[in-house]
Design a protein around this motif. Structure first.
Motif, PDB file in Angstrom:
ATOM      1  N   LEU A 254       0.744  -1.164  -0.164  1.00  0.00           N
ATOM      2  CA  LEU A 254       0.014   0.019   0.046  1.00  0.00           C
ATOM      3  C   LEU A 254       0.891   1.223   0.028  1.00  0.00           C
ATOM      4  O   LEU A 254       0.628   2.380  -0.485  1.00  0.00           O
ATOM      5  CB  LEU A 254      -0.844  -0.044   1.036  1.00  0.00           C
ATOM      6  N   ALA A 255       1.974   1.155   0.830  1.00  0.00           N
ATOM      7  CA  ALA A 255       2.968   2.327   0.712  1.00  0.00           C
ATOM      8  C   ALA A 255       3.537   2.495  -0.601  1.00  0.00           C
ATOM      9  O   ALA A 255       3.706   3.680  -1.008  1.00  0.00           O
ATOM     10  CB  ALA A 255       4.078   2.151   1.746  1.00  0.00           C
ATOM     11  N   ALA A 256       3.810   1.314  -1.419  1.00  0.00           N
ATOM     12  CA  ALA A 256       4.393   1.545  -2.750  1.00  0.00           C
ATOM     13  C   ALA A 256       3.319   2.096  -3.716  1.00  0.00           C
ATOM     14  O   ALA A 256       3.752   2.878  -4.869  1.00  0.00           O
ATOM     15  CB  ALA A 256       4.697   0.222  -3.287  1.00  0.00           C
ATOM     16  N   VAL A 257       2.034   1.784  -3.628  1.00  0.00           N
ATOM     17  CA  VAL A 257       0.893   2.484  -4.305  1.00  0.00           C
ATOM     18  C   VAL A 257       0.998   3.834  -4.127  1.00  0.00           C
ATOM     19  O   VAL A 257       0.602   4.759  -5.050  1.00  0.00           O
ATOM     20  CB  VAL A 257      -0.600   1.849  -3.891  1.00  0.00           C
ATOM     21  N   ALA A 258       1.223   4.386  -2.857  1.00  0.00           N
ATOM     22  CA  ALA A 258       1.108   5.811  -2.467  1.00  0.00           C
ATOM     23  C   ALA A 258       2.256   6.323  -3.322  1.00  0.00           C
ATOM     24  O   ALA A 258       2.271   7.673  -3.860  1.00  0.00           O
ATOM     25  CB  ALA A 258       1.380   6.070  -1.113  1.00  0.00           C
ATOM     26  N   GLY A 259       3.446   5.759  -3.225  1.00  0.00           N
ATOM     27  CA  GLY A 259       4.831   6.191  -4.166  1.00  0.00           C
ATOM     28  C   GLY A 259       4.455   6.271  -5.302  1.00  0.00           C
ATOM     29  O   GLY A 259       4.865   7.301  -6.372  1.00  0.00           O
ATOM     30  N   VAL A 260       3.754   5.492  -6.192  1.00  0.00           N
ATOM     31  CA  VAL A 260       3.396   5.452  -7.541  1.00  0.00           C
ATOM     32  C   VAL A 260       2.511   6.767  -7.955  1.00  0.00           C
ATOM     33  O   VAL A 260       2.611   7.468  -8.784  1.00  0.00           O
ATOM     34  CB  VAL A 260       2.605   4.330  -8.143  1.00  0.00           C
ATOM     35  N   ALA A 261       1.488   7.080  -7.119  1.00  0.00           N
ATOM     36  CA  ALA A 261       0.596   8.024  -7.028  1.00  0.00           C
ATOM     37  C   ALA A 261       1.379   9.359  -6.933  1.00  0.00           C
ATOM     38  O   ALA A 261       0.940  10.601  -7.493  1.00  0.00           O
ATOM     39  CB  ALA A 261      -0.515   7.868  -5.976  1.00  0.00           C
ATOM     40  N   ALA A 262       2.335   9.313  -6.130  1.00  0.00           N
ATOM     41  CA  ALA A 262       3.412  10.551  -5.801  1.00  0.00           C
ATOM     42  C   ALA A 262       4.153  10.958  -7.268  1.00  0.00           C
ATOM     43  O   ALA A 262       4.996  11.952  -7.187  1.00  0.00           O
ATOM     44  CB  ALA A 262       3.865  10.640  -4.665  1.00  0.00           C
ATOM     45  N   GLY A 263       4.401  10.052  -7.791  1.00  0.00           N
ATOM     46  CA  GLY A 263       4.924  10.078  -9.105  1.00  0.00           C
ATOM     47  C   GLY A 263       6.525   9.421  -9.214  1.00  0.00           C
ATOM     48  O   GLY A 263       7.371   9.838  -9.763  1.00  0.00           O
ATOM     49  N   TRP A 264       6.675   8.849  -8.326  1.00  0.00           N
ATOM     50  CA  TRP A 264       7.971   8.004  -7.967  1.00  0.00           C
ATOM     51  C   TRP A 264       8.356   6.671  -8.983  1.00  0.00           C
ATOM     52  O   TRP A 264       9.402   6.156  -8.574  1.00  0.00           O
ATOM     53  CB  TRP A 264       8.295   7.739  -6.471  1.00  0.00           C
ATOM     54  N   LEU A 265       7.320   6.342  -9.687  1.00  0.00           N
ATOM     55  CA  LEU A 265       7.501   5.094 -10.607  1.00  0.00           C
ATOM     56  C   LEU A 265       8.625   5.075 -11.225  1.00  0.00           C
ATOM     57  O   LEU A 265       8.823   6.027 -11.916  1.00  0.00           O
ATOM     58  CB  LEU A 265       6.228   4.998 -11.297  1.00  0.00           C
ATOM     59  N   GLY A 266       9.702   3.984 -11.010  1.00  0.00           N
ATOM     60  CA  GLY A 266      10.757   3.732 -11.801  1.00  0.00           C
ATOM     61  C   GLY A 266      11.403   2.573 -11.438  1.00  0.00           C
ATOM     62  O   GLY A 266      10.986   1.830 -10.685  1.00  0.00           O
ATOM     63  N   VAL A 267      12.211   2.148 -12.407  1.00  0.00           N
ATOM     64  CA  VAL A 267      13.029   0.867 -11.819  1.00  0.00           C
ATOM     65  C   VAL A 267      13.651   0.774 -10.596  1.00  0.00           C
ATOM     66  O   VAL A 267      13.416  -0.206  -9.848  1.00  0.00           O
ATOM     67  CB  VAL A 267      14.134   0.625 -13.164  1.00  0.00           C
ATOM     68  N   PRO A 268      14.135   2.004 -10.052  1.00  0.00           N
ATOM     69  CA  PRO A 268      14.675   1.700  -8.493  1.00  0.00           C
ATOM     70  C   PRO A 268      13.687   1.459  -7.639  1.00  0.00           C
ATOM     71  O   PRO A 268      13.912   0.692  -6.656  1.00  0.00           O
ATOM     72  CB  PRO A 268      15.288   3.098  -8.309  1.00  0.00           C
ATOM     73  N   LEU A 269      12.543   2.095  -7.854  1.00  0.00           N
ATOM     74  CA  LEU A 269      11.181   1.587  -6.797  1.00  0.00           C
ATOM     75  C   LEU A 269      10.708   0.365  -7.015  1.00  0.00           C
ATOM     76  O   LEU A 269      10.429  -0.342  -5.799  1.00  0.00           O
ATOM     77  CB  LEU A 269      10.026   2.555  -7.107  1.00  0.00           C
ATOM     78  N   LEU A 270      10.843  -0.145  -8.206  1.00  0.00           N
ATOM     79  CA  LEU A 270      10.564  -1.651  -8.353  1.00  0.00           C
ATOM     80  C   LEU A 270      11.356  -2.636  -7.713  1.00  0.00           C
ATOM     81  O   LEU A 270      11.163  -3.690  -6.860  1.00  0.00           O
ATOM     82  CB  LEU A 270      10.356  -2.061  -9.763  1.00  0.00           C
ATOM     83  N   ILE A 271      12.674  -2.314  -7.979  1.00  0.00           N
ATOM     84  CA  ILE A 271      13.856  -2.982  -7.375  1.00  0.00           C
ATOM     85  C   ILE A 271      13.897  -3.061  -5.600  1.00  0.00           C
ATOM     86  O   ILE A 271      13.722  -3.928  -4.957  1.00  0.00           O
ATOM     87  CB  ILE A 271      15.433  -2.527  -7.767  1.00  0.00           C
ATOM     88  N   ALA A 272      13.481  -1.826  -5.165  1.00  0.00           N
ATOM     89  CA  ALA A 272      13.354  -1.714  -3.804  1.00  0.00           C
ATOM     90  C   ALA A 272      12.125  -2.626  -3.275  1.00  0.00           C
ATOM     91  O   ALA A 272      12.402  -3.127  -2.302  1.00  0.00           O
ATOM     92  CB  ALA A 272      13.281  -0.397  -3.297  1.00  0.00           C
ATOM     93  N   LEU A 273      11.314  -2.448  -4.013  1.00  0.00           N
ATOM     94  CA  LEU A 273       9.858  -3.127  -3.440  1.00  0.00           C
ATOM     95  C   LEU A 273      10.030  -4.700  -3.524  1.00  0.00           C
ATOM     96  O   LEU A 273       9.672  -5.360  -2.747  1.00  0.00           O
ATOM     97  CB  LEU A 273       8.568  -2.947  -4.295  1.00  0.00           C
TER      98      LEU A 273
END
Length: 432
Positions: free
Chosen positions: A89-108
């Protein structure tokens, strides 16, 4: 030990929780490579995303097993699933905030992998606890759990994940978060485990080493662990670039990609269902040899064809062999490992099995870059052929039956000793 005809209620709840998580995982694991492929077409970067989910086993796998043997296993499972749901759910919030990218996917993927260590190790250790280490019940339970995972994780989840991805990038993440939270609530409702006896605590590293040492000293357990180590290296090499293989070599879109994964799930379900029959007809060791040969042939066929239908059949056969292998090997391991070491030995075994996967994923990305998208499958079949030789030498019927008989006698001796001790305590109490 005499097997009961019905599974205990505790297992039914574990089964329900596992089903919910499996569906969410099927959605997430199908959407993750599609999401990554929408951000980059670099095979190496895609392989890094795949490797990130498995890298925690290399870094924390043994420590996780030591912690599980210290902690209450039921509590570990429900807290871990609750944390994984909150993370998504925190990741969904991050995507909504415009942080979507390969680094976010790797961290998740990396953080969810840490949660997988604790949950899977605790669940593997909890099962023989609620089934009294009964080999027949364990095989039946593992077949049900594996079959349910194949249906929901592989059959229902992939097309749902592809469909949800077309609706919005965050929909698969939300679905998986809900599945984890539901699983957490179901496991939380299980009765508490009996308290563990107090023993002098060593350091975590010393406890972790004890589990690994027990695994390496037992040739059968070592063979059961080495085989999936080779297999996961080969499978991960292909899986890391499979989304590109499906798109560029087979010319499939998201729906076709999901259908291929569904065919794999059907094969896995078949293998789980037939595992008990194979074990009875061929013996556990003989069945493991057969499945190893099947995996080798199936992996090679995927890399040699241009037909999506042939690839689907190859994936189904490969999954059938893998499903039967997992059920048979897990049941043997859960029957012969002492309870006080179950978490650590399970973690050490999983570390060997999964620790090769991130290396295989990176190797597959490199192979695809220098040799084409078919190379990971063809080279992978060579590693699977080596696993067939391991099955012939280290996990034969004779060695499996000897280990099961030794564990049975040890368990009966331990139960008699415990009963005698309790009788002595009662007599002393009456005397006073």
């Amino acid at each position: 030990m005499t097997s009961k005809t019905a599974m205990p209620k505790a297992f039914q709840r574990v089964w329900l929780a596992s089903g919910a998580s499996s569906f969410g995982d099927g959605v997430y694991l199908t959407a993750l490579p599609l999401l990554a492929a929408s951000l980059t077409r670099d095979p190496v970067l895609l392989s890094v995303v795949s490797a990130a989910a498995l890298l925690p086993w290399l870094l924390f796998g043994l420590i996780g097993g030591a912690l599980v043997d210290r902690w209450d296993r039921r509590r570990t499972m429900w807290i871990t699933d609750a944390a994984r749901g909150a993370l998504l759910l925190a990741a969904v919030a991050g995507v909504a905030a415009g942080w979507l990218g390969v680094p976010l996917l790797i961290a998740l993927a990396f953080l969810l992998g840490i949660g997988q260590i604790l949950f899977d190790t605790a669940a593997t250790s909890y099962l023989p606890e609620i089934l009294n280490r009964d080999q027949t019940l364990l095989r039946r339970a593992n077949a049900r759990l594996r079959g349910t995972m194949d249906v929901l994780d592989g059959f229902a989840g992939p097309p749902a994940g592809a469909a949800l991805f077309t609706m919005g990038r965050t929909f698969p993440l939300i679905t998986n978060a809900v599945s984890f939270l539901f699983s957490s609530l179901v496991i939380r409702s299980l009765p508490a485990s009996p308290p563990k006896p107090r023993v002098a605590k060593n350091s975590l590293l010393k406890d972790a080493r004890a589990g690994a040492a027990y695994l390496f000293r037992d040739p059968l357990l070592l063979g059961l662990s080495l085989r999936p180590a080779l297999g996961n290296f080969a499978f991960s090499a292909g899986a890391a670039v499979f989304v590109l293989f499906a798109q560029e070599e087979l010319h499939l879109g998201p729906v076709g990609y999901g259908i291929l994964l569904t065919s794999e799930a059907l094969g896995g379900l078949l293998g789980s269902v037939l595992s008990g029959w194979l074990g009875k007809r061929l013996g556990t060791g003989g069945a493991l040899i057969l499945t190893a040969a099947l995996l080798t042939a199936a992996q090679a066929s995927i890399g040699l064809t241009d037909s999506a239908v042939v690839v689907g059949v190859g994936m189904a056969l490969r999954a059938a062999g893998l499903g039967a292998t997992i059920v048979l090997a897990s049941s043997v391991r859960q029957s012969i490992v002492p309870d006080e070491l179950m978490g650590r030995v399970s973690a050490a075994s999983r570390l060997m099995a999964l620790g090769t996967a991130p290396v295989g994923a990176l190797f597959g990305g490199w192979l695809a870059t220098v040799g084409g998208l078919r190379a990971p499958y063809l080279i992978g079949s060579v590693f699977l052929a080596l696993s067939t030789l391991l099955s012939l030498t280290m996990t034969s019927n004779r060695k499996v039956e000897a280990a099961l008989e030794k564990a049975r006698l040890s368990h009966e001796t331990s139960a008699e000793s415990k009963a005698g001790s309790e009788s002595g305590d009662q007599a002393a109490t009456l005397a006073t």
